[in-house]
Write a protein that holds these residues in place. Structure first.
Motif, mmCIF file in Angstrom:
data_model
loop_
_atom_site.group_PDB
_atom_site.id
_atom_site.type_symbol
_atom_site.label_atom_id
_atom_site.label_comp_id
_atom_site.label_asym_id
_atom_site.label_seq_id
_atom_site.Cartn_x
_atom_site.Cartn_y
_atom_site.Cartn_z
ATOM 1 N N VAL A 25 0.851 -1.195 0.000
ATOM 2 C CA VAL A 25 0.000 0.000 0.000
ATOM 3 C C VAL A 25 0.885 1.243 0.000
ATOM 4 N N THR A 26 0.464 2.279 -0.706
ATOM 5 C CA THR A 26 1.224 3.529 -0.691
ATOM 6 C C THR A 26 0.554 4.537 0.231
ATOM 7 N N THR A 27 1.340 5.467 0.738
ATOM 8 C CA THR A 27 0.768 6.494 1.613
ATOM 9 C C THR A 27 -0.106 7.468 0.822
ATOM 10 N N LEU A 28 0.124 7.586 -0.481
ATOM 11 C CA LEU A 28 -0.773 8.389 -1.313
ATOM 12 C C LEU A 28 -2.162 7.758 -1.369
ATOM 13 N N GLN A 29 -2.224 6.432 -1.458
ATOM 14 C CA GLN A 29 -3.519 5.747 -1.438
ATOM 15 C C GLN A 29 -4.234 5.988 -0.109
ATOM 16 N N LEU A 30 -3.476 5.924 0.980
ATOM 17 C CA LEU A 30 -4.056 6.166 2.299
ATOM 18 C C LEU A 30 -4.578 7.599 2.410
ATOM 19 N N ALA B 129 11.615 9.074 9.358
ATOM 20 C CA ALA B 129 10.863 10.332 9.336
ATOM 21 C C ALA B 129 10.166 10.504 10.684
ATOM 22 N N VAL B 130 10.344 11.677 11.288
ATOM 23 C CA VAL B 130 9.789 11.953 12.611
ATOM 24 C C VAL B 130 8.338 12.406 12.481
ATOM 25 N N VAL B 131 8.128 13.480 11.743
ATOM 26 C CA VAL B 131 6.799 14.043 11.493
ATOM 27 C C VAL B 131 6.803 14.767 10.149
ATOM 28 N N HIS B 132 5.616 15.178 9.710
ATOM 29 C CA HIS B 132 5.412 16.022 8.531
ATOM 30 C C HIS B 132 5.819 15.345 7.227
ATOM 31 N N GLY B 133 5.848 14.021 7.219
ATOM 32 C CA GLY B 133 6.149 13.305 5.984
ATOM 33 C C GLY B 133 5.006 13.433 4.989
ATOM 34 N N LEU B 134 5.330 13.792 3.753
ATOM 35 C CA LEU B 134 4.306 13.922 2.722
ATOM 36 C C LEU B 134 4.023 12.558 2.093
ATOM 37 N N PRO B 135 2.753 12.254 1.831
ATOM 38 C CA PRO B 135 2.413 10.986 1.188
ATOM 39 C C PRO B 135 3.105 10.843 -0.170
ATOM 40 N N THR B 136 3.526 9.603 -0.482
ATOM 41 C CA THR B 136 4.223 9.323 -1.735
ATOM 42 C C THR B 136 3.633 8.064 -2.381
ATOM 43 N N ASP B 137 4.139 7.761 -3.578
ATOM 44 C CA ASP B 137 3.692 6.549 -4.272
ATOM 45 C C ASP B 137 4.636 5.376 -4.030
ATOM 46 N N LYS B 138 5.513 5.481 -3.048
ATOM 47 C CA LYS B 138 6.410 4.383 -2.698
ATOM 48 C C LYS B 138 5.658 3.381 -1.826
ATOM 49 N N ILE C 20 7.704 1.135 9.772
ATOM 50 C CA ILE C 20 6.739 1.777 10.655
ATOM 51 C C ILE C 20 6.305 3.076 9.992
ATOM 52 N N VAL C 21 5.066 3.476 10.237
ATOM 53 C CA VAL C 21 4.566 4.723 9.651
ATOM 54 C C VAL C 21 3.715 5.461 10.683
ATOM 55 N N ALA C 22 4.136 6.680 10.997
ATOM 56 C CA ALA C 22 3.361 7.545 11.877
ATOM 57 C C ALA C 22 2.357 8.308 11.021
ATOM 58 N N VAL C 23 1.084 8.110 11.303
ATOM 59 C CA VAL C 23 0.020 8.780 10.546
ATOM 60 C C VAL C 23 -0.577 9.874 11.429
ATOM 61 N N ASP C 24 -0.393 11.115 10.983
ATOM 62 C CA ASP C 24 -0.904 12.291 11.696
ATOM 63 C C ASP C 24 -2.052 12.847 10.872
ATOM 64 N N CYS C 25 -3.181 13.112 11.525
ATOM 65 C CA CYS C 25 -4.389 13.507 10.800
ATOM 66 C C CYS C 25 -5.101 14.631 11.541
ATOM 67 N N GLY C 26 -5.676 15.540 10.781
ATOM 68 C CA GLY C 26 -6.472 16.613 11.351
ATOM 69 C C GLY C 26 -7.806 16.734 10.630
ATOM 70 N N ALA C 27 -8.813 17.191 11.334
ATOM 71 C CA ALA C 27 -10.125 17.410 10.732
ATOM 72 C C ALA C 27 -10.806 18.578 11.427
ATOM 73 N N ILE C 28 -11.644 19.273 10.682
ATOM 74 C CA ILE C 28 -12.409 20.393 11.228
ATOM 75 C C ILE C 28 -13.890 20.020 11.214
ATOM 76 N N LEU C 29 -14.513 20.101 12.370
ATOM 77 C CA LEU C 29 -15.954 19.881 12.515
ATOM 78 C C LEU C 29 -16.435 20.841 13.587
ATOM 79 N N ASN C 30 -17.590 21.439 13.382
ATOM 80 C CA ASN C 30 -18.129 22.405 14.364
ATOM 81 C C ASN C 30 -17.180 23.593 14.564
ATOM 82 N N ASP C 31 -16.387 23.903 13.531
ATOM 83 C CA ASP C 31 -15.402 25.003 13.572
ATOM 84 C C ASP C 31 -14.197 24.710 14.443
#
Length: 272
Positions: free
Chosen positions: A35-40, A74-83, A90-101
């Motif tokens: 699986v690639t991180t771009l797919q994720l 990679a510690v943080v802020h890794g950009l998704p790639t097609d590798k 190991i892969v650290a997945v950091d995610c953000g979302a906005i709901l209710n402002d």
């Protein structure tokens, strides 16, 4: 300036955090060699939008992705790639979302198949240090108490605590006051007050604490090329005690893990 939240706002923030928690749980079920991180990243954006929220990172500070995916050194802020991800990564997945402002923002470091015992231990200790830090987020303490707890727990194992990157206040902006370092001295820094909301996020390296930035302008890697782990929770100060707003329970369910690590930080049981 610390922006204090009302009880109602904290509950709105919990909803934002849980969108991220569910996204990470979905990602957990998709992770495997090949699986690639771009797919994720594509799956995460679709999932967040389908749940009525907005990707929190996409476009912020020029970020080109919904997820930040940091593989191995990679510690943080890794950009998704097609590798493609490989067995033993190991892969650290950091995610953000906005709901209710309000923003939700948290992270989990996943293994791809079997990893070495020393890497498995790094992930375990880093995750445990997150809760050591959360325990200190309470009335009567200061920012330095959280950082000290994380630093002492991880450095006792010989690990490096990243200095250049820190946790932070959280709310209608992704980054609010105060900064929340993963190192420090007890009794130092800003005093915790009722209604504070923060993201606590240990970033711990197997080797040196030193890091460097890649030419992409985003990805931060360890200076010695050894692996790094990153775990993050959103936490509010309620009735003088830490209340976790995010959860790893969706991740744990997807991975078949049983854990009660969060239960002491919840006033009400979380139904998953």
């Amino acid at each position: 300036m610390i922006i204090v939240k009302t009880r109602e706002e904290i509950e709105l923030m919990r909803e934002s955090a849980l969108i991220v928690s569910k996204t990470l749980g979905m990602i957990a079920g998709e992770l495997k060699p090949g699986v690639t991180t771009l797919q994720l990243d594509k799956l995460a954006e679709e999932f967040i939008r389908d749940n009525g929220a907005i990707p929190g990172f996409l476009g912020l500070y020029g970020c080109p992705s919904t997820l930040l995916t940091s593989v191995n050194e990679a510690v943080v802020h890794g950009l998704p790639t097609d590798k493609p991800l490989e067995e033993g990564d190991i892969v650290a997945v950091d995610c953000g979302a906005i709901l209710n402002d309000f923003y939700g923002d948290h992270a989990y470091t996943f293994t791809i198949g079997e990893v070495s015992p020393e890497v498995e231990k790094l992930l375990r200790i880093t995750k445990e240090s997150l809760y050591k830090g959360i325990e200190q987020f309470k009335i009567g303490n200061r920012v330095g108490d959280v950082g000290y707890a994380i630093q002492q727990y991880t450095e006792a194992e010989g690990y490096g605590v990243v200095r250049e990157l820190v946790g932070h206040g959280l709310g209608k902006k992704l980054h609010e006051d105060p900064e929340m370092p993963n190192y420090g001295k007890r009794g130092r820094g800003k005093k915790f007050i009722e209604g504070m909301t923060v993201a606590i996020e240990p970033m711990i390296n197997l080797g040196t604490h030193r890091v460097k930035q890649l030419k992409d302008g985003w990805t931060i890697v360890t200076a010695d090329g050894k692996p790094s782990a990153h775990f993050e929770h959103d936490v509010a100060l309620v009735d003088g005690k830490p209340e976790i707003l995010s959860t790893f329970k969706y991740v744990h369910k997807a991975l078949g893990i049983e854990s009660d690590e969060e239960d002491q930080f919840r006033q009400k049981p979380l139904l998953v």
